[in-house]
Design a protein around this motif. Structure first.
Motif, short mmCIF file in Angstrom:
data_model
loop_
_atom_site.label_atom_id
_atom_site.label_comp_id
_atom_site.label_asym_id
_atom_site.label_seq_id
_atom_site.Cartn_x
_atom_site.Cartn_y
_atom_site.Cartn_z
N MET A 1 -8.83 -17.34 -19.43
CA MET A 1 -8.23 -16.27 -20.20
C MET A 1 -8.61 -16.48 -21.67
O MET A 1 -8.65 -17.60 -22.18
N PHE A 2 -8.93 -15.36 -22.35
CA PHE A 2 -9.30 -15.46 -23.75
C PHE A 2 -8.13 -15.96 -24.59
O PHE A 2 -6.99 -15.57 -24.39
N SER A 3 -8.43 -16.86 -25.55
CA SER A 3 -7.41 -17.28 -26.50
C SER A 3 -7.25 -16.22 -27.57
O SER A 3 -8.05 -15.30 -27.70
N ARG A 4 -6.18 -16.37 -28.38
CA ARG A 4 -5.91 -15.38 -29.41
C ARG A 4 -7.01 -15.38 -30.46
O ARG A 4 -7.42 -14.32 -30.94
N SER A 5 -7.51 -16.57 -30.83
CA SER A 5 -8.58 -16.64 -31.83
C SER A 5 -9.87 -16.04 -31.31
O SER A 5 -10.58 -15.34 -32.04
N SER A 6 -10.18 -16.29 -30.03
CA SER A 6 -11.40 -15.72 -29.46
C SER A 6 -11.32 -14.20 -29.42
O SER A 6 -12.28 -13.50 -29.71
N PHE A 7 -10.16 -13.68 -29.04
CA PHE A 7 -10.00 -12.23 -29.00
C PHE A 7 -10.11 -11.63 -30.40
O PHE A 7 -10.70 -10.57 -30.58
N ALA A 44 -16.20 -7.25 -20.92
CA ALA A 44 -14.79 -7.64 -20.84
C ALA A 44 -14.24 -7.46 -19.43
O ALA A 44 -13.52 -8.32 -18.91
N ALA A 45 -14.61 -6.35 -18.77
CA ALA A 45 -14.12 -6.12 -17.41
C ALA A 45 -14.69 -7.14 -16.44
O ALA A 45 -13.97 -7.67 -15.58
N GLY A 46 -15.98 -7.46 -16.59
CA GLY A 46 -16.59 -8.47 -15.72
C GLY A 46 -15.97 -9.84 -15.91
O GLY A 46 -15.74 -10.57 -14.94
N ALA A 47 -15.70 -10.20 -17.16
CA ALA A 47 -15.07 -11.49 -17.41
C ALA A 47 -13.66 -11.54 -16.82
O ALA A 47 -13.25 -12.55 -16.23
N GLY A 48 -12.92 -10.45 -16.96
CA GLY A 48 -11.58 -10.41 -16.39
C GLY A 48 -11.59 -10.52 -14.88
O GLY A 48 -10.78 -11.27 -14.29
N THR A 50 -13.93 -11.89 -13.04
CA THR A 50 -14.36 -13.25 -12.70
C THR A 50 -13.22 -14.24 -12.80
O THR A 50 -13.00 -15.08 -11.92
N LEU A 51 -12.45 -14.15 -13.89
CA LEU A 51 -11.31 -15.04 -14.06
C LEU A 51 -10.25 -14.81 -12.98
O LEU A 51 -9.65 -15.76 -12.47
N TYR A 52 -10.03 -13.54 -12.59
CA TYR A 52 -9.06 -13.23 -11.54
C TYR A 52 -9.51 -13.81 -10.20
O TYR A 52 -8.72 -14.39 -9.46
N TYR A 53 -10.81 -13.68 -9.90
CA TYR A 53 -11.34 -14.22 -8.64
C TYR A 53 -11.20 -15.74 -8.60
O TYR A 53 -10.81 -16.32 -7.58
N LEU A 54 -11.54 -16.40 -9.72
CA LEU A 54 -11.44 -17.86 -9.75
C LEU A 54 -9.99 -18.32 -9.65
O LEU A 54 -9.70 -19.38 -9.09
N GLU A 55 -9.07 -17.52 -10.18
CA GLU A 55 -7.66 -17.88 -10.09
C GLU A 55 -7.16 -17.78 -8.65
O GLU A 55 -6.39 -18.63 -8.19
N LYS A 56 -7.61 -16.74 -7.93
CA LYS A 56 -7.15 -16.53 -6.57
C LYS A 56 -7.92 -17.37 -5.56
O LYS A 56 -7.43 -17.64 -4.46
N ASN A 57 -9.15 -17.78 -5.88
CA ASN A 57 -9.99 -18.51 -4.94
C ASN A 57 -10.50 -19.80 -5.57
O ASN A 57 -11.66 -20.17 -5.40
N SER A 58 -9.64 -20.44 -6.28
CA SER A 58 -10.07 -21.65 -6.97
C SER A 58 -10.25 -22.79 -5.99
O SER A 58 -9.48 -22.98 -5.06
#
Length: 316
Positions: A1-7, A44-48, A50-58
């Motif tokens: 997940m993006f940090s506040r500074s990165s966003f 941004a959509a692709g990164a989101g 990807t992060l969702y997939y890794l969270e559910k299938n880690s």
């Protein structure tokens, strides 16, 4: 997940790029800006995702604690317009009555629920009368035993929770009324669990009284394997293999958890037909009844001589 500074940095870079493009001249300014915004949104959509997939299938070092993920089995009721196999529900209740009911309860299912689903009313009434239920009080204020009725629930194997734990080495057999909805994976998980018993792999120790099943979280389950080839004799001649028996009892448990599934899908199909017809009708009305208003043209005819002064008012 993006940090506040990165966003914040991403937002600043995007706004700076947009500002630079707005100060440029030429006809390609809007096109380049739209391309930049589209690329940023896609990234941004692709990164989101990807992060969702890794969270559910880690993948992690302790995946056994979560249990293996079951395969997608072809149960007909899982399809969009699929319904229950009611012959399978009948066979599944036979499996439950002869095998599962020795330990598990079915508190939310009554005898009347089986009428016109898997059995006739006379068949269900005959099965209910095989059990004795405590009723009363009578005229003398005493409780009495009577044969079962259609309004009675499926009888429990144990009188209370303590008796169930005492008979199962401290483990409480769960009620199966909603088991397919209470477990992640639903019918696929229950089927995989019942057919997934095997010997533990090298290096895995299972303490006494437990059984190894890779689909159960932790790998060790108190329930022993109870379904084998030929454990039930079907009255309709269906092959009584372990996989067929498991499929039938899982179908019955799925019906017990969702008895309205057939009616819900039937109503859904009618609703889709109705609303699709209304949508087509609305489109036809929009195109053929409103075209006179949608295609109306308002024209302004300017005066021929703009410099001509208006005539002075006449005196009477």
């Amino acid at each position: 997940m993006f940090s506040r500074s990165s966003f914040g940095a991403f937002k600043k870079a995007t706004m700076g790029a947009a500002k630079r493009f707005t100060t440029q001249s030429g006809g390609n300014k809007a096109t380049m800006y739209n391309a930049l915004m589209g690329t940023a949104a896609a990234t941004a959509a692709g990164a989101g995702l990807t992060l969702y997939y890794l969270e559910k299938n880690s993948a992690h070092a302790n995946m056994e604690a979560d249990g293996l993920h079951p395969a997608d089995y072809p149960f007909p009721q899982k399809k969009l317009f699929g319904t229950f196999d009611h012959a399978s529900i009948r066979r599944g209740f036979q499996v439950f009555k002869e095998v599962c009911s020795a330990c598990h309860s079915l508190d939310l299912v009554h005898w009347r629920n089986l009428v016109d689903v898997a059995y006739t009313e006379d068949e269900v009434r005959e099965m209910a009368e095989e059990f004795e239920y405590t009723d009363g009080p009578d005229d003398k204020g005493e409780m009495f035993e009577r044969p079962g009725k259609l309004t009675d629930p499926i009888p429990r194997p144990y009188a209370n929770e303590e008796a169930a734990r005492a008979a199962n080495a401290g483990a409480l057999p769960p009620d199966l009324s909603l088991i397919t909805k209470a477990r992640h994976g639903g019918v696929d998980y229950i089927y995989a669990l019942l057919t997934g018993y095997c010997d533990p792999p090298a290096g895995v120790e299972v303490r006494e009284g437990l059984n190894y099943n890779p689909y159960f979280p932790g790998g060790a389950i108190a329930m022993a394997q109870n379904i084998f080839d030929g454990v039930v004799e079907y009255e309709d001649g269906t092959p009584n293999t372990a996989s067929q028996i498991t499929k039938d009892v899982v179908t019955f448990l799925n019906w017990a958890a969702e008895p309205e599934l057939d009616d819900r899908k039937k109503i859904g199909a009618k609703a889709l037909l109705l609303f699709s017809s209304l949508t087509l009708m609305a489109l036809w009305i929009k195109r053929n009844r409103w075209h006179t208003l949608k295609s109306r043209k308002i024209a302004f005819n300017s005066p021929k001589n703009w410099n001509k002064k208006p005539n002075p008012p006449t005196k009477h």
